[in-house]
Design an enzyme around this catalytic site. Structure first.
Site, PDB file in Angstrom:
ATOM      1  N   GLY A  77       0.808  -1.218   0.000  1.00  0.00           N
ATOM      2  CA  GLY A  77       0.000   0.000   0.000  1.00  0.00           C
ATOM      3  C   GLY A  77       0.843   1.271   0.000  1.00  0.00           C
ATOM      4  O   GLY A  77       1.950   1.281   0.534  1.00  0.00           O
ATOM      5  N   ARG A 141       1.199  -5.860  -4.917  1.00  0.00           N
ATOM      6  CA  ARG A 141       1.218  -6.760  -3.769  1.00  0.00           C
ATOM      7  C   ARG A 141       1.670  -8.180  -4.129  1.00  0.00           C
ATOM      8  O   ARG A 141       1.418  -9.125  -3.378  1.00  0.00           O
ATOM      9  CB  ARG A 141      -0.163  -6.804  -3.123  1.00  0.00           C
ATOM     10  CG  ARG A 141      -0.597  -5.506  -2.450  1.00  0.00           C
ATOM     11  CD  ARG A 141      -1.734  -5.723  -1.483  1.00  0.00           C
ATOM     12  NE  ARG A 141      -2.237  -4.490  -0.912  1.00  0.00           N
ATOM     13  CZ  ARG A 141      -1.701  -3.875   0.145  1.00  0.00           C
ATOM     14  NH1 ARG A 141      -0.638  -4.374   0.722  1.00  0.00           N
ATOM     15  NH2 ARG A 141      -2.234  -2.766   0.606  1.00  0.00           N
ATOM     16  N   ASP A 172       5.730  -7.920   5.687  1.00  0.00           N
ATOM     17  CA  ASP A 172       5.778  -9.089   4.795  1.00  0.00           C
ATOM     18  C   ASP A 172       6.781  -8.881   3.654  1.00  0.00           C
ATOM     19  O   ASP A 172       7.546  -9.783   3.319  1.00  0.00           O
ATOM     20  CB  ASP A 172       4.389  -9.382   4.206  1.00  0.00           C
ATOM     21  CG  ASP A 172       3.478 -10.023   5.242  1.00  0.00           C
ATOM     22  OD1 ASP A 172       3.996 -10.714   6.141  1.00  0.00           O
ATOM     23  OD2 ASP A 172       2.250  -9.816   5.169  1.00  0.00           O
ATOM     24  N   LYS A 198       8.347   0.704   5.387  1.00  0.00           N
ATOM     25  CA  LYS A 198       7.204   1.488   4.929  1.00  0.00           C
ATOM     26  C   LYS A 198       5.896   0.917   5.431  1.00  0.00           C
ATOM     27  O   LYS A 198       5.744  -0.298   5.442  1.00  0.00           O
ATOM     28  CB  LYS A 198       7.189   1.449   3.382  1.00  0.00           C
ATOM     29  CG  LYS A 198       5.963   2.005   2.742  1.00  0.00           C
ATOM     30  CD  LYS A 198       5.237   1.011   1.814  1.00  0.00           C
ATOM     31  CE  LYS A 198       4.512  -0.084   2.519  1.00  0.00           C
ATOM     32  NZ  LYS A 198       3.489  -0.788   1.728  1.00  0.00           N
ATOM     33  N   THR A 199       4.992   1.684   5.862  1.00  0.00           N
ATOM     34  CA  THR A 199       3.566   1.378   6.009  1.00  0.00           C
ATOM     35  C   THR A 199       2.899   2.436   6.889  1.00  0.00           C
ATOM     36  O   THR A 199       3.422   2.791   7.945  1.00  0.00           O
ATOM     37  CB  THR A 199       3.247  -0.029   6.580  1.00  0.00           C
ATOM     38  OG1 THR A 199       1.828  -0.136   6.692  1.00  0.00           O
ATOM     39  CG2 THR A 199       3.857  -0.340   7.928  1.00  0.00           C
ATOM     40  N   ASP A 201       0.411   1.847   8.490  1.00  0.00           N
ATOM     41  CA  ASP A 201      -0.183   1.135   9.624  1.00  0.00           C
ATOM     42  C   ASP A 201       0.636   1.263  10.909  1.00  0.00           C
ATOM     43  O   ASP A 201       0.111   1.024  12.000  1.00  0.00           O
ATOM     44  CB  ASP A 201      -0.346  -0.354   9.298  1.00  0.00           C
ATOM     45  CG  ASP A 201      -1.253  -0.578   8.104  1.00  0.00           C
ATOM     46  OD1 ASP A 201      -1.924   0.377   7.678  1.00  0.00           O
ATOM     47  OD2 ASP A 201      -1.283  -1.712   7.590  1.00  0.00           O
ATOM     48  N   ARG A 423      -3.159   8.115   2.491  1.00  0.00           N
ATOM     49  CA  ARG A 423      -2.012   7.291   2.076  1.00  0.00           C
ATOM     50  C   ARG A 423      -1.117   7.966   1.047  1.00  0.00           C
ATOM     51  O   ARG A 423       0.028   7.575   0.863  1.00  0.00           O
ATOM     52  CB  ARG A 423      -2.509   5.967   1.484  1.00  0.00           C
ATOM     53  CG  ARG A 423      -3.211   5.085   2.497  1.00  0.00           C
ATOM     54  CD  ARG A 423      -3.223   3.640   2.088  1.00  0.00           C
ATOM     55  NE  ARG A 423      -3.641   3.420   0.712  1.00  0.00           N
ATOM     56  CZ  ARG A 423      -3.766   2.216   0.176  1.00  0.00           C
ATOM     57  NH1 ARG A 423      -3.504   1.150   0.899  1.00  0.00           N
ATOM     58  NH2 ARG A 423      -4.148   2.074  -1.067  1.00  0.00           N
TER      59      ARG A 423
HETATM   60  P1  FBP Z   1       0.555  -2.074   3.640  1.00  0.00           P
HETATM   61  O1  FBP Z   1       0.466  -3.076   4.750  1.00  0.00           O
HETATM   62  O2  FBP Z   1       0.932  -2.656   2.351  1.00  0.00           O
HETATM   63  O3  FBP Z   1       1.412  -0.907   4.021  1.00  0.00           O
HETATM   64  O4  FBP Z   1      -0.920  -1.503   3.398  1.00  0.00           O
HETATM   65  C1  FBP Z   1      -1.535  -0.631   4.238  1.00  0.00           C
HETATM   66  C2  FBP Z   1      -3.008  -0.511   3.988  1.00  0.00           C
HETATM   67  O5  FBP Z   1      -3.291   0.846   3.727  1.00  0.00           O
HETATM   68  C3  FBP Z   1      -3.852  -1.049   5.125  1.00  0.00           C
HETATM   69  O6  FBP Z   1      -3.997  -0.101   6.158  1.00  0.00           O
HETATM   70  C4  FBP Z   1      -5.148  -1.395   4.440  1.00  0.00           C
HETATM   71  O7  FBP Z   1      -5.881  -2.381   5.132  1.00  0.00           O
HETATM   72  C5  FBP Z   1      -4.676  -1.916   3.116  1.00  0.00           C
HETATM   73  O8  FBP Z   1      -3.455  -1.270   2.850  1.00  0.00           O
HETATM   74  C6  FBP Z   1      -5.647  -1.643   1.998  1.00  0.00           C
HETATM   75  O9  FBP Z   1      -5.199  -2.266   0.860  1.00  0.00           O
HETATM   76  P2  FBP Z   1      -5.597  -1.899  -0.629  1.00  0.00           P
HETATM   77  O10 FBP Z   1      -4.721  -0.768  -1.030  1.00  0.00           O
HETATM   78  O11 FBP Z   1      -5.248  -3.121  -1.382  1.00  0.00           O
HETATM   79  O12 FBP Z   1      -7.032  -1.525  -0.635  1.00  0.00           O
END
Ligand code: FBP
Length: 549
Positions: A77, A141, A172, A198-199, A201, A423
């Site tokens: 993400g 992903r 991951d 990175k994240t 979260d 994001r």
């Molecule tokens: P990462 O773990 O890849 O950093 O993703 C974060 C995130 O924004 C989560 O908070 C959320 O649940 C998910 O990605 C949403 O994924 P998508 O972009 O596939 O809708």
């Protein structure tokens, strides 16, 4: 392309950096390291990259280095600051040797496997300095975990004379970076692998990594919106706002936003699990606060809900696990046409206990639980509208109380979900500076021949000049966990620590925030220019963790 005045101004912002990264650096190695747990198993799985020392970077002398090419991948993400990691890498490489080249693999890890790439030039890089988003090369992903994929990577690296790959990703993706580093070292192919944390979260952190990048900007963006909603609520005095916040399993984002905005209610999934709360317990907790505020004539408020909440309610967790098993590669389920058929099919397969939970859920939410899984087999919690579920259940309970004469207020609720709004926000100064420094740090790790390391910049509650750069062996953050029925080495995910200072601060203040008199804070938008206390502050989480608040 037309740009806003802020976009134009940000393109010439010069990120602040740790003093040690301003010139040439020397790497100082510490003691040998151990993994956080399961040392025996991790050391056997990573014989070539286990036990390496932590690295600290200090000012050094110029050394002549051979020309080198590097490839970079954005994984998962979006998180604000990703472009600056790439800009830092680019500038770092060019400073070491103007002939050095940086290739960007397109669309995430699949770019490496499918040999899709772009040569990043200064014209491209300059367009993306201090900007949000991952659009410079795109992200994806795809999981890098099979040897045929690693071998495809070798092919393209040999073709482009790439000496190192930098993987910018979450827990991951960095786990996979470590597996790749080990494989390349074992095969002696001469390709190094470096990770970057990175994240949004905020769950990739530990004793070495103080925070993942993007968390700061995302939380500040959501907190601004929450503050605005709170001011509206306090002005109109007629709505309860149920706000779900992204963050996957961990509640760091909800907690940080609560610390920044002081809502009436903030749920923390980790606490729900630890206390074994049921969905009804959560509803009762919210209802009690609504009733108390109504008695004081306050028929409005804010509730923050972490997006992963549903997975932490024990009975729901069991239901989701059963659904994961039922739905995995299930062509029969996929071939059913109507939602009703799907519902009946699922009900027929669930255990008696889970069937009851499933039956009690509003139909829409029950359906959302059966949507497609992500590539790791997880429910996509960002698509489950827990805030609507709670509103529905709270409204029902309040209606019952009203019938019994125990509630005289008026309940009018609105739902919100904040995730994608933050994001790709323009990175805060903190993330712009932190990410650029991570990029430069990665360059020095590569130049020194390191592999299996994550770029490290810490001491982050001090001014940027005092930040410390270095590297941490990825194996050091690993433990063994059961994934899809198999025991696997993975980076330990950091959930909210219920004994940690950020959560304890919430716990000690939430009764007061729930109370009749509003304690709302209105953080306002991220400031990019102005006094340091307005535009360079790290998150409340970091300040509390470091004892600075
Ligand atoms: P990462 O773990 O890849 O950093 O993703 C974060 C995130 O924004 C989560 O908070 C959320 O649940 C998910 O990605 C949403 O994924 P998508 O972009 O596939 O809708």
């Amino acid at each position: 392309m037309l740009k806003s005045p802020l976009q134009i101004a940000r393109s010439s912002y010069q990120p602040k950096m740790p003093v040690a990264l301003n010139g040439y650096v020397r790497l100082v190695e510490g003691e040998k390291t151990q993994s956080v747990a399961d040392q025996q198993m991790i050391s056997e799985l990573f014989p070539n990259t286990y036990g390496m020392p932590i690295i600290r970077m200090v000012p050094g002398e110029k050394v002549e280095l051979p020309q080198m090419n590097v490839g970079v991948i954005l994984s998962g993400g979006q998180a604000p600051g990703g472009h600056n990691v790439i800009c830092g890498l680019f500038d770092g490489l060019k400073k070491l040797n103007p002939e050095n080249k940086l290739y960007g693999f397109l669309g995430g890890p699949s770019g490496l496997i499918e040999h899709k790439y772009v040569l990043l030039t200064s014209d491209i890089i300059d367009e993306y300095r201090n900007t949000g988003g991952f659009d410079i090369i795109g992200s994806g992903r795809t999981k890098l975990e099979e040897t045929w994929q690693f071998d495809k990577g070798v092919e393209i690296c040999k073709q482009l004379d790439i000496r190192a790959i930098v993987i910018i990703g979450g827990d991951d993706s960095n786990t996979n970076a470590c597996v790749l580093a080990e494989y390349y070292k074992q095969k002696n192919v001469g390709i190094q692998v470096i990770g970057c944390p990175k994240t949004i979260d905020g769950d990739l952190k530990n004793a070495q990594i103080e925070t993942s990048f993007g968390f700061d900007t995302a939380c500040k963006t959501y907190s601004e919106l929450i503050g605005n909603i709170q001011r509206d609520a306090n002005s109109a005095k007629k709505y309860w706002h149920f706000i779900r916040l992204m963050g996957r399993s961990a509640s760091h984002i909800a907690l940080e936003c609560a610390l920044q905005s002081q809502p009436n209610i903030c749920l923390i999934s980790e606490e729900v699990e630890a206390e074994n709360y049921t969905l009804n317990d959560i509803v009762d907790y919210i209802v009690n606060i609504i009733v108390a505020r109504a008695e004081a004539g306050l028929n409005f408020g804010t509730v923050l809900i972490p997006e992963g909440l549903i997975e932490f309610i024990p009975a729901m967790k069991k239901l989701i696990q059963e659904l994961n098993d039922i739905l995995a590669n299930n062509d029969e389920f996929a071939s059913l046409d109507t939602n009703d058929e799907k519902r009946q099919y699922v009900k027929g397969m669930l255990s008696a206990e889970s069937r009851q939970v499933y039956r009690d859920l509003p139909k829409g939410i029950a359906m959302q639980l059966t949507l497609d899984r992500d590539p790791h087999g997880n429910v996509m919690v960002s698509q489950i509208e827990t805030e609507k579920l709670l509103i529905e259940m709270v409204a029902k309970k309040l209606a019952t109380l009203k019938g019994e004469g125990k509630y005289k207020g008026k309940f009018s609720a609105l739902n919100h979900f904040f995730g994608y709004e933050g994001r790709c926000a323009i990175p805060s100064n903190f993330d712009a500076d932190y990410c650029y420094s991570l990029g430069i740090t990665a360059t020095h790790l590569i130049a020194a021949g390191k592999t299996g390391y994550m770029a490290l910049v810490n001491n982050l509650t001090e001014p940027a000049a005092q930040w410390q750069a270095g590297g941490v062996p990825i194996t050091m953050m690993m433990n063994m966990e059961r994934r899809n029925g198999k025991l696997k080495p993975v980076i330990q995910k950091a959930l909210v620590d219920l004994n940690g200072k950020p959560f304890l601060y919430l716990k000690n203040h939430r009764a007061e925030w729930a109370d009749a008199n509003t304690s709302y804070i209105y953080p306002g938008p991220i400031q990019y220019y102005g006094p340091s206390e307005v535009c360079d502050q790290p998150t409340q989480t970091l300040l509390l963790e470091k004892g600075k608040k």
